[in-house]
Write a protein that holds these residues in place. Structure first.
Motif, mmCIF file in Angstrom:
data_model
loop_
_atom_site.group_PDB
_atom_site.id
_atom_site.type_symbol
_atom_site.label_atom_id
_atom_site.label_comp_id
_atom_site.label_asym_id
_atom_site.label_seq_id
_atom_site.Cartn_x
_atom_site.Cartn_y
_atom_site.Cartn_z
ATOM 1 N N SER A 240 0.829 -1.207 0.000
ATOM 2 C CA SER A 240 0.000 0.000 0.000
ATOM 3 C C SER A 240 0.863 1.256 0.000
ATOM 4 O O SER A 240 0.554 2.238 -0.682
ATOM 5 C CB SER A 240 -0.937 0.008 1.204
ATOM 6 N N ARG A 241 1.954 1.232 0.768
ATOM 7 C CA ARG A 241 2.862 2.386 0.775
ATOM 8 C C ARG A 241 3.474 2.605 -0.599
ATOM 9 O O ARG A 241 3.586 3.745 -1.067
ATOM 10 C CB ARG A 241 3.965 2.194 1.821
ATOM 11 N N ALA A 242 3.871 1.515 -1.247
ATOM 12 C CA ALA A 242 4.468 1.632 -2.577
ATOM 13 C C ALA A 242 3.445 2.167 -3.581
ATOM 14 O O ALA A 242 3.756 3.046 -4.398
ATOM 15 C CB ALA A 242 5.005 0.278 -3.021
ATOM 16 N N ASN A 243 2.226 1.624 -3.537
ATOM 17 C CA ASN A 243 1.167 2.101 -4.435
ATOM 18 C C ASN A 243 0.903 3.588 -4.210
ATOM 19 O O ASN A 243 0.836 4.383 -5.162
ATOM 20 C CB ASN A 243 -0.134 1.331 -4.190
ATOM 21 N N PHE A 244 0.736 3.952 -2.932
ATOM 22 C CA PHE A 244 0.413 5.339 -2.618
ATOM 23 C C PHE A 244 1.543 6.277 -3.034
ATOM 24 O O PHE A 244 1.284 7.391 -3.528
ATOM 25 C CB PHE A 244 0.134 5.499 -1.128
ATOM 26 N N GLY A 245 2.771 5.853 -2.849
ATOM 27 C CA GLY A 245 3.890 6.683 -3.261
ATOM 28 C C GLY A 245 3.813 7.036 -4.731
ATOM 29 O O GLY A 245 4.047 8.193 -5.121
ATOM 30 N N TYR A 246 3.453 6.056 -5.543
ATOM 31 C CA TYR A 246 3.313 6.309 -6.987
ATOM 32 C C TYR A 246 2.155 7.259 -7.261
ATOM 33 O O TYR A 246 2.299 8.246 -7.995
ATOM 34 C CB TYR A 246 3.108 4.989 -7.723
ATOM 35 N N TYR A 247 0.980 6.975 -6.659
ATOM 36 C CA TYR A 247 -0.176 7.832 -6.895
ATOM 37 C C TYR A 247 0.098 9.260 -6.418
ATOM 38 O O TYR A 247 -0.300 10.232 -7.070
ATOM 39 C CB TYR A 247 -1.410 7.282 -6.171
ATOM 40 N N ALA A 248 0.770 9.393 -5.287
ATOM 41 C CA ALA A 248 1.054 10.717 -4.730
ATOM 42 C C ALA A 248 2.033 11.487 -5.610
ATOM 43 O O ALA A 248 1.850 12.689 -5.844
ATOM 44 C CB ALA A 248 1.607 10.577 -3.315
ATOM 45 N N ARG A 249 3.088 10.819 -6.080
ATOM 46 C CA ARG A 249 4.049 11.504 -6.956
ATOM 47 C C ARG A 249 3.371 11.969 -8.236
ATOM 48 O O ARG A 249 3.614 13.087 -8.720
ATOM 49 C CB ARG A 249 5.226 10.578 -7.274
ATOM 50 N N ARG A 250 2.523 11.125 -8.790
ATOM 51 C CA ARG A 250 1.814 11.495 -10.018
ATOM 52 C C ARG A 250 0.864 12.665 -9.750
ATOM 53 O O ARG A 250 0.752 13.582 -10.565
ATOM 54 C CB ARG A 250 1.053 10.287 -10.561
ATOM 55 N N ALA A 251 0.168 12.627 -8.606
ATOM 56 C CA ALA A 251 -0.743 13.716 -8.256
ATOM 57 C C ALA A 251 0.015 15.021 -8.063
ATOM 58 O O ALA A 251 -0.447 16.092 -8.499
ATOM 59 C CB ALA A 251 -1.525 13.359 -7.001
ATOM 60 N N LEU A 252 1.169 14.959 -7.411
ATOM 61 C CA LEU A 252 1.955 16.172 -7.185
ATOM 62 C C LEU A 252 2.470 16.768 -8.490
ATOM 63 O O LEU A 252 2.543 17.993 -8.651
ATOM 64 C CB LEU A 252 3.125 15.871 -6.257
ATOM 65 N N ALA A 253 2.835 15.900 -9.430
ATOM 66 C CA ALA A 253 3.312 16.382 -10.716
ATOM 67 C C ALA A 253 2.196 17.124 -11.469
ATOM 68 O O ALA A 253 2.460 18.124 -12.153
ATOM 69 C CB ALA A 253 3.832 15.224 -11.562
ATOM 70 N N ARG A 254 0.973 16.654 -11.306
ATOM 71 C CA ARG A 254 -0.163 17.267 -11.990
ATOM 72 C C ARG A 254 -0.792 18.399 -11.193
ATOM 73 O O ARG A 254 -1.386 19.321 -11.772
ATOM 74 C CB ARG A 254 -1.230 16.203 -12.274
ATOM 75 N N HIS A 255 -0.680 18.331 -9.864
ATOM 76 C CA HIS A 255 -1.341 19.313 -8.996
ATOM 77 C C HIS A 255 -0.375 19.784 -7.914
ATOM 78 O O HIS A 255 -0.563 19.481 -6.725
ATOM 79 C CB HIS A 255 -2.575 18.687 -8.336
ATOM 80 N N PRO A 256 0.644 20.535 -8.269
ATOM 81 C CA PRO A 256 1.623 20.972 -7.261
ATOM 82 C C PRO A 256 1.028 21.871 -6.186
ATOM 83 O O PRO A 256 1.633 22.046 -5.120
ATOM 84 C CB PRO A 256 2.684 21.708 -8.087
ATOM 85 N N ASP A 257 -0.160 22.438 -6.433
ATOM 86 C CA ASP A 257 -0.780 23.310 -5.444
ATOM 87 C C ASP A 257 -1.412 22.552 -4.292
ATOM 88 O O ASP A 257 -1.857 23.178 -3.317
ATOM 89 C CB ASP A 257 -1.860 24.174 -6.120
ATOM 90 N N ALA A 258 -1.459 21.207 -4.360
ATOM 91 C CA ALA A 258 -2.099 20.425 -3.302
ATOM 92 C C ALA A 258 -1.387 20.585 -1.965
ATOM 93 O O ALA A 258 -2.030 20.543 -0.908
ATOM 94 C CB ALA A 258 -2.142 18.947 -3.691
ATOM 95 N N LEU A 259 -0.085 20.782 -2.002
ATOM 96 C CA LEU A 259 0.705 20.925 -0.788
ATOM 97 C C LEU A 259 1.299 22.323 -0.718
ATOM 98 O O LEU A 259 1.723 22.875 -1.724
ATOM 99 C CB LEU A 259 1.830 19.892 -0.733
ATOM 100 N N SER A 260 1.330 22.866 0.502
ATOM 101 C CA SER A 260 1.898 24.206 0.667
ATOM 102 C C SER A 260 3.338 24.147 1.147
ATOM 103 O O SER A 260 4.015 25.173 1.203
ATOM 104 C CB SER A 260 1.053 24.996 1.686
ATOM 105 N N SER A 261 3.793 22.938 1.512
ATOM 106 C CA SER A 261 5.169 22.797 1.999
ATOM 107 C C SER A 261 5.760 21.491 1.486
ATOM 108 O O SER A 261 5.038 20.607 1.044
ATOM 109 C CB SER A 261 5.204 22.810 3.521
#
Length: 261
Positions: A240-261
């Motif tokens: 689950s950690r490995a899966n989430f890491g991939y989904y999160a990296r992809r989300a950040l690449a597409r939506h960098p505004d999701a995180l403020s730090s």
């Protein structure tokens, strides 16, 4: 020279799981950040349905959890605009109000201390399958994390804003990881945010596969013993950690505004 060609499958699986646990680090993000990334990842995976659906995760204090603000879509959620609410949906931190349908999340959290994150969405293929009033059929290797782990609620209790719906949905979920709600959508109850996000992505894919297979013919069942082996092999915290890491990296690449730090 190769040394593993005479090893048993069980031994190879054991060693692989040990190495995966050692190689897969804990997520570097906070709970708020992981919820925001889950919202963005699921938006990209087709779970957006306007303002419908909720993603929650337990907060530090008992009886409190994070959720998105009513009026914002999954693609607008950031770590900073999430709400902290109590079981009565009173806002403890943040601006705006929670979705009143979050009430059934409170019921699930009370009944299932093992659950750390709940994802409820009306993803397109899940919603289409729910209209047929048939359970989710897991008949492909990729979807085996849900094998015998997705319940089915055949009778629609109406808009889930009352305590009655909380009791009904919680009872239907039982001890399983997910439940398909007829005429409605899906609920995933994960032992972590990482697991809930991974299973939410997977349940929509499983529904899409099922609809396609049903249109083509009769779905063949998986051999039970092998399906359970695959379920246990794929549904682990490290996976689950490995899966989430991939989904999160992809989300950040597409939506960098999701995180403020």
């Amino acid at each position: 020279m190769a040394t593993t060609f005479t090893d048993s499958k069980s031994e190879l699986m054991r060693r692989a799981q040990e190495r995966l646990r050692a190689e897969t680090a804990e997520s570097p993000w906070t709970t708020r950040q992981k919820v925001a990334l889950t919202c963005r990842a699921l938006f990209d995976a087709g779970h957006d349905s306007g303002l419908a659906g909720q993603i929650t995760a337990r907060a530090d204090d008992p009886g409190t959890y994070f959720t998105q603000r009513l009026g914002l879509g999954f693609d607008e959620i950031t770590e900073d605009n999430l709400l902290l609410v109590d079981e009565d949906l009173n806002v403890l931190h943040g601006d705006g109000m929670a979705n009143p349908a979050n009430r059934f999340h409170s019921w699930i959290y009370r009944a299932r201390p093992d659950v750390q994150c709940i994802v409820h969405t009306h993803a397109f293929h899940v919603a289409a399958l729910s209209m047929l009033k048939v359970p989710l059929i897991v008949s492909h290797m990729d979807t085996t994390p849900l094998y015998d782990d997705c319940a089915f609620l055949a009778d629609w209790p109406g808009v889930p804003v009352g305590n009655e719906e909380g009791e009904i949905i919680t009872a239907a979920l039982g001890s399983k990881k997910a439940v398909l709600l007829a005429h409605h959508g899906q609920v995933v109850a994960g032992a972590s945010i990482e697991e809930a996000c991974s299973l939410a992505v997977l349940i929509e894919r499983a529904a899409k596969l099922q609809l396609a297979a049903m249109a083509a013919g009769t779905i063949a069942e998986l051999p039970e013993q092998l399906a359970r082996e695959a379920h246990d092999w794929t549904l682990t915290p490290a996976r689950s950690r490995a899966n989430f890491g991939y989904y999160a990296r992809r989300a950040l690449a597409r939506h960098p505004d999701a995180l403020s730090s």
